[in-house]
Design a protein around this motif. Structure first.
Motif, PDB file in Angstrom:
ATOM      1  N   PRO A 140      -5.353 -11.545   0.215  1.00  0.00           N
ATOM      2  CA  PRO A 140      -5.044 -10.275   0.907  1.00  0.00           C
ATOM      3  C   PRO A 140      -4.733  -9.160  -0.077  1.00  0.00           C
ATOM      4  CG  PRO A 140      -3.121 -11.707   0.888  1.00  0.00           C
ATOM      5  CD  PRO A 140      -4.263 -12.491   0.285  1.00  0.00           C
ATOM      6  N   ASP A 141      -5.099  -7.959   0.304  1.00  0.00           N
ATOM      7  CA  ASP A 141      -4.711  -6.814  -0.523  1.00  0.00           C
ATOM      8  C   ASP A 141      -3.276  -6.420  -0.155  1.00  0.00           C
ATOM      9  OD1 ASP A 141      -4.734  -5.139   1.794  1.00  0.00           O
ATOM     10  OD2 ASP A 141      -6.853  -4.683   1.466  1.00  0.00           O
ATOM     11  N   ARG A 142      -2.704  -5.535  -0.963  1.00  0.00           N
ATOM     12  CA  ARG A 142      -1.299  -5.185  -0.769  1.00  0.00           C
ATOM     13  C   ARG A 142      -1.046  -4.564   0.611  1.00  0.00           C
ATOM     14  NH1 ARG A 142       3.463  -3.800  -4.775  1.00  0.00           N
ATOM     15  NH2 ARG A 142       2.964  -5.844  -5.606  1.00  0.00           N
ATOM     16  N   GLY A 143      -1.979  -3.788   1.105  1.00  0.00           N
ATOM     17  CA  GLY A 143      -1.830  -3.191   2.436  1.00  0.00           C
ATOM     18  C   GLY A 143      -1.757  -4.252   3.526  1.00  0.00           C
ATOM     19  N   THR A 144      -2.594  -5.272   3.395  1.00  0.00           N
ATOM     20  CA  THR A 144      -2.570  -6.362   4.368  1.00  0.00           C
ATOM     21  C   THR A 144      -1.251  -7.123   4.288  1.00  0.00           C
ATOM     22  OG1 THR A 144      -4.970  -6.581   4.247  1.00  0.00           O
ATOM     23  CG2 THR A 144      -3.754  -8.475   5.111  1.00  0.00           C
ATOM     24  N   ILE A 145      -0.793  -7.371   3.067  1.00  0.00           N
ATOM     25  CA  ILE A 145       0.493  -8.070   2.916  1.00  0.00           C
ATOM     26  C   ILE A 145       1.609  -7.242   3.545  1.00  0.00           C
ATOM     27  CG2 ILE A 145       2.195  -8.957   1.281  1.00  0.00           C
ATOM     28  CD1 ILE A 145      -0.199  -9.374  -0.691  1.00  0.00           C
ATOM     29  N   ARG A 146       1.629  -5.937   3.277  1.00  0.00           N
ATOM     30  CA  ARG A 146       2.668  -5.064   3.861  1.00  0.00           C
ATOM     31  C   ARG A 146       2.620  -5.116   5.389  1.00  0.00           C
ATOM     32  NH1 ARG A 146       5.261  -1.528   0.476  1.00  0.00           N
ATOM     33  NH2 ARG A 146       4.278  -1.196  -1.528  1.00  0.00           N
ATOM     34  N   GLU A 147       1.419  -5.075   5.935  1.00  0.00           N
ATOM     35  CA  GLU A 147       1.285  -5.105   7.391  1.00  0.00           C
ATOM     36  C   GLU A 147       1.849  -6.411   7.958  1.00  0.00           C
ATOM     37  OE1 GLU A 147      -2.619  -4.059   8.805  1.00  0.00           O
ATOM     38  OE2 GLU A 147      -2.341  -5.300  10.585  1.00  0.00           O
ATOM     39  N   TRP A 148       1.503  -7.532   7.328  1.00  0.00           N
ATOM     40  CA  TRP A 148       1.981  -8.828   7.828  1.00  0.00           C
ATOM     41  C   TRP A 148       3.493  -8.950   7.713  1.00  0.00           C
ATOM     42  CZ3 TRP A 148      -0.116 -13.806   9.316  1.00  0.00           C
ATOM     43  CH2 TRP A 148      -1.447 -13.734   9.731  1.00  0.00           C
ATOM     44  N   ILE A 149       4.053  -8.622   6.525  1.00  0.00           N
ATOM     45  CA  ILE A 149       5.489  -8.860   6.356  1.00  0.00           C
ATOM     46  C   ILE A 149       6.344  -7.827   7.085  1.00  0.00           C
ATOM     47  CG2 ILE A 149       5.163 -10.105   4.191  1.00  0.00           C
ATOM     48  CD1 ILE A 149       6.348  -7.705   2.720  1.00  0.00           C
ATOM     49  N   SER A 150       5.719  -6.786   7.617  1.00  0.00           N
ATOM     50  CA  SER A 150       6.496  -5.804   8.379  1.00  0.00           C
ATOM     51  C   SER A 150       7.101  -6.414   9.637  1.00  0.00           C
ATOM     52  CB  SER A 150       5.634  -4.587   8.739  1.00  0.00           C
ATOM     53  OG  SER A 150       4.643  -4.937   9.685  1.00  0.00           O
ATOM     54  N   SER A 151       6.613  -7.574  10.048  1.00  0.00           N
ATOM     55  CA  SER A 151       7.174  -8.222  11.239  1.00  0.00           C
ATOM     56  C   SER A 151       8.431  -9.023  10.919  1.00  0.00           C
ATOM     57  CB  SER A 151       6.132  -9.128  11.903  1.00  0.00           C
ATOM     58  OG  SER A 151       5.788 -10.199  11.043  1.00  0.00           O
ATOM     59  N   ASN A 152       8.771  -9.147   9.633  1.00  0.00           N
ATOM     60  CA  ASN A 152      10.006  -9.842   9.242  1.00  0.00           C
ATOM     61  C   ASN A 152      10.958  -8.826   8.627  1.00  0.00           C
ATOM     62  OD1 ASN A 152       8.432 -12.098   9.894  1.00  0.00           O
ATOM     63  ND2 ASN A 152       9.560 -13.353   8.432  1.00  0.00           N
ATOM     64  N   THR A 153      12.127  -8.729   9.190  1.00  0.00           N
ATOM     65  CA  THR A 153      13.102  -7.766   8.726  1.00  0.00           C
ATOM     66  C   THR A 153      14.170  -8.471   7.908  1.00  0.00           C
ATOM     67  OG1 THR A 153      12.748  -6.500  10.739  1.00  0.00           O
ATOM     68  CG2 THR A 153      14.714  -5.980   9.465  1.00  0.00           C
ATOM     69  N   CYS A 154      14.169  -8.221   6.625  1.00  0.00           N
ATOM     70  CA  CYS A 154      15.198  -8.779   5.751  1.00  0.00           C
ATOM     71  C   CYS A 154      16.208  -7.672   5.482  1.00  0.00           C
ATOM     72  CB  CYS A 154      14.588  -9.275   4.442  1.00  0.00           C
ATOM     73  SG  CYS A 154      15.826  -9.946   3.322  1.00  0.00           S
TER      74      CYS A 154
END
Length: 181
Positions: A140-154
């Protein structure tokens, strides 16, 4: 969904006025059969019936991602998933990521190498989310990673080291699969 040919076709019963049902699913690759209340939540079944303490209860509304598990390779919030809905499915928790000999998964190694955690409470959900991501998109590119991890709030850390961890996990998984990064 996994089919179990030896399954009892009449599995639902009534007990104490509450409907319950017997479900079968694979948990970290091992077949499980468990009787659950009709309104049982997957998070509670995994923690209380199977000792999967890496599945964390946090917001309990399916928003923060701390309870993320994989159901048939897709990340789901176990706190807002009815247990009966995984009947016949494959469920994976953080307890199943390492190999039986203790060898860490590429995600676990990468998070450790890159410091992709802070207090650790959210790490198991993030590991499961990124495992699902890398199965869907191995590079995945960085944009895809950002999109996916946006569903987890740390609440304890920034996301830069987590982004680096996911990129490193993709490299490690590629090396494991004989690909060059």
């Amino acid at each position: 969904m996994t089919e179990y040919p030896d399954r009892d076709p009449d599995r639902s019963t009534a007990a104490d006025g509450e409907l319950d049902t017997c479900i079968e699913f694979a948990l970290n690759g091992v077949k499980q059969i468990v009787r659950v209340d009709a309104n049982a939540i997957l998070l509670d079944v995994l923690r209380n019936n199977h000792g999967c303490k890496g599945v964390r209860a946090s917001c309990e509304r399916g928003v923060c991602g701390a309870c993320t598990v994989l159901v048939d390779d897709l990340p789901v919030a176990s706190c807002s998933t009815f247990a009966f809905s995984v009947d016949g499915a494959s469920v994976e928790t953080v307890e199943g990521l390492a190999a039986p000999d203790g060898t860490l998964s590429p995600q676990q190694r990468a998070f450790s190498e890159c410091g992709g955690f802070q207090c650790g409470f959210c790490t198991s959900g993030m590991l499961m989310l990124t495992t699902g991501l890398l199965r869907q998109d191995p590079q995945p590119d960085r944009g895809t990673i950002r999109e996916w991890i946006s569903s987890n709030t740390c609440r304890c850390t920034g996301y830069e080291m987590i982004l680096e961890s996911v990129e490193r996990a993709a490299e490690l998984a590629g090396e494991t699969n004989g690909e060059s990064a």
